[in-house]
Design a protein around this motif. Structure first.
Motif, PDB file in Angstrom:
ATOM      1  N   ILE A  49       0.828  -1.199   0.000  1.00 26.82           N
ATOM      2  CA  ILE A  49       0.000   0.000   0.000  1.00 26.82           C
ATOM      3  C   ILE A  49       0.872   1.261   0.000  1.00 26.82           C
ATOM      4  CG2 ILE A  49      -1.681   1.322   1.353  1.00 26.82           C
ATOM      5  CD1 ILE A  49      -2.835  -1.311   2.329  1.00 26.82           C
ATOM      6  N   VAL A  50       2.022   1.183   0.649  1.00 26.08           N
ATOM      7  CA  VAL A  50       2.889   2.363   0.781  1.00 26.08           C
ATOM      8  C   VAL A  50       3.314   2.906  -0.585  1.00 26.08           C
ATOM      9  CG1 VAL A  50       5.086   3.216   1.683  1.00 26.08           C
ATOM     10  CG2 VAL A  50       3.665   1.690   3.075  1.00 26.08           C
ATOM     11  N   PRO A  51       3.911   2.082  -1.477  1.00 32.76           N
ATOM     12  CA  PRO A  51       4.267   2.634  -2.789  1.00 32.76           C
ATOM     13  C   PRO A  51       3.058   3.021  -3.627  1.00 32.76           C
ATOM     14  CG  PRO A  51       4.662   0.263  -2.747  1.00 32.76           C
ATOM     15  CD  PRO A  51       4.398   0.691  -1.335  1.00 32.76           C
ATOM     16  N   ALA A  52       1.941   2.324  -3.435  1.00 34.78           N
ATOM     17  CA  ALA A  52       0.743   2.678  -4.196  1.00 34.78           C
ATOM     18  C   ALA A  52       0.279   4.095  -3.856  1.00 34.78           C
ATOM     19  CB  ALA A  52      -0.377   1.676  -3.916  1.00 34.78           C
ATOM     20  N   LEU A  53       0.444   4.494  -2.597  1.00 32.44           N
ATOM     21  CA  LEU A  53       0.082   5.852  -2.190  1.00 32.44           C
ATOM     22  C   LEU A  53       1.160   6.868  -2.555  1.00 32.44           C
ATOM     23  CD1 LEU A  53      -1.425   5.151   1.354  1.00 32.44           C
ATOM     24  CD2 LEU A  53      -2.684   5.878  -0.679  1.00 32.44           C
ATOM     25  N   ALA A  54       2.416   6.463  -2.415  1.00 34.31           N
ATOM     26  CA  ALA A  54       3.517   7.418  -2.579  1.00 34.31           C
ATOM     27  C   ALA A  54       3.889   7.674  -4.029  1.00 34.31           C
ATOM     28  CB  ALA A  54       4.749   6.925  -1.810  1.00 34.31           C
ATOM     29  N   GLY A  63       6.322  -4.075  -4.375  1.00 37.23           N
ATOM     30  CA  GLY A  63       5.125  -3.305  -4.716  1.00 37.23           C
ATOM     31  C   GLY A  63       5.461  -2.154  -5.640  1.00 37.23           C
ATOM     32  N   SER A  64       6.567  -1.458  -5.342  1.00 36.49           N
ATOM     33  CA  SER A  64       7.017  -0.367  -6.216  1.00 36.49           C
ATOM     34  C   SER A  64       7.369  -0.885  -7.601  1.00 36.49           C
ATOM     35  CB  SER A  64       8.247   0.325  -5.603  1.00 36.49           C
ATOM     36  OG  SER A  64       7.952   0.869  -4.344  1.00 36.49           O
TER      37      SER A  64
END
Length: 401
Positions: A267-272, A320-321
């Protein structure tokens, strides 16, 4: 040479219709992982009830990936013939049918429905980047990150609630599997207006594109290799991380928590990455750092497994990134909607073939050597290859050039 029409909708769409389109894209994206990942928590009760062996149960998780590889190259051709909007709607309809068939009961339906699901998801997987390239040519990367977020959240939520729902249904795995049908139903309703919006958009002059261009392009093969290696490493880790942690002394409950933590880290890279990609002149350092971070995490599992919480999070963020970038590169490296569809089909064909063999090869290396160090070390080496590829495909440029 063939003449392909490039439809420009960015000019003719109003703000409200664009918002409706983005909502439809998000709902479609929510269907692209959850119907597959929801099977994992129910695999043991399904095996027991249906009398499946270990190999047969494993095939249920591999079949969608094989369907992705087989169907993906044909999605662009079908889109050119019938239109993006219609193909995406019918992909949702077939996905709904596949979920219902899979939940019907007999063993043949379990496997047949899984194949239908995989084929329909493959079509949507290929065509969404093409749609973003057509309708949002200057915002492709950011919207790719957001629809990846929708995929991750939907898959996580469904995987979390399916076991309590299974208990509520008194162990009826058919109803539990069928519960994910709500996602394509909602997506079909939200996408219905696009069947009419797409029919009135004005065409631009035809752009000549040679047949098979992407399959003869070195840049296209590099994009496909980056996605393929991402899928190979990611799916191998998802399949075997619990076993690696059990071997390192973790309890089954602790290993399960780390497994979920790793996936939620995506979720972190999806948001960032959404806002970040808009401000970068190119994506070289991101495409390099993402697999490099994953390599550090894999080395951590080998050397200091007791720090698994940190390594799981780092691996989830890195892979994810890399996955988001892989999908974004389809639009960023294609000069037109049609090339984006062809490149997406090619990249996902190669990518999911590698993903299908990743868990099996990972396990075979462990069995042959008696240690997890060899398969983990192999994935570290593949991350290094991805770093080199990232420095190449992260530069500005198009497949046609």
């Amino acid at each position: 040479m063939i003449l392909l029409m490039h439809t420009s909708s960015t000019v003719s769409r109003t703000a409200s219709s664009r918002a409706l389109l983005i909502m439809g894209i998000v709902f479609i994206a929510s269907c692209l992982r959850a119907p597959i990942t929801v099977l994992g928590p129910l695999l043991d009760p399904i095996r027991t009830a249906a009398g499946l062996g270990v190999a047969q149960a494993g095939m249920l998780t591999t079949l969608p990936l094989l369907a992705f590889a087989v169907v993906s190259p044909w999605a662009a051709t079908m889109s050119n013939k019938y239109g993006l909007e219609r193909m995406l709607f019918w992909a949702l309809a077939v996905l709904l049918a596949g979920i219902l068939v899979r939940s019907a009961g007999p063993t043949w339906a379990l496997f047949g429905g899984t194949c239908l699901m995989g084929g329909s998801i493959a079509v949507a997987n290929v065509l969404l980047p093409s749609l973003l390239k057509r309708d949002f040519p200057h915002d492709t990367a950011r919207l790719t990150a957001y629809y990846a977020l929708a995929m991750i959240l939907a898959a996580g939520v469904m995987s979390t609630v399916v076991v309590p729902f299974h208990e509520l249904m008194v162990g009826n795995w058919r109803l539990s599997l069928a519960s994910v049908a709500v996602l394509p139903l909602i997506a079909m309703v939200s996408w219905w207006p696009q069947l009419y919006a797409g029919a009135v958009l004005p065409p631009q002059p035809a752009v000549p594109i040679a047949r098979g261009t992407v399959w003869r392009s070195m840049l296209a093969w590099q994009v496909a290799a980056y996605l393929g290696l991402t899928c190979f490493i990611h799916f191998a880790a998802i399949a075997w991380l619990p076993a690696i942690l059990l071997g390192a002394g973790f309890s089954p409950a602790q290993a399960g928590v780390q497994h979920g933590w790793m996936q939620l880290a995506g979720i972190v890279p999806a948001l960032a990455l959404g806002p970040l990609l808009r401000r970068l002149p190119d994506q070289r350092w991101l495409a390099f750092v993402s697999p490099a971070l994953s390599a550090v995490a894999l080395l951590g599992f080998m050397v200091l497994p007791r720090w698994a919480t940190g390594w799981s999070f780092a691996f989830g963020v890195g892979m994810g990134s890399a996955l988001i970038l892989s999908l974004a590169f389809v639009g960023l490296r294609a000069p037109s909607q049609q090339v984006a569809a062809s490149l997406s089909g090619m990249a996902q064909c190669v990518g999911y073939l590698l993903a299908a063999v990743g868990p099996t090869l990972f396990g075979a290396l462990q069995e042959a050597t008696g240690s997890w160090s060899t398969p983990l070390g192999t994935c570290v080496a593949l991350c290094a290859v991805m770093c080199a590829l990232g420095l190449r495909i992260g530069r500005k440029g198009h497949v046609q050039q």
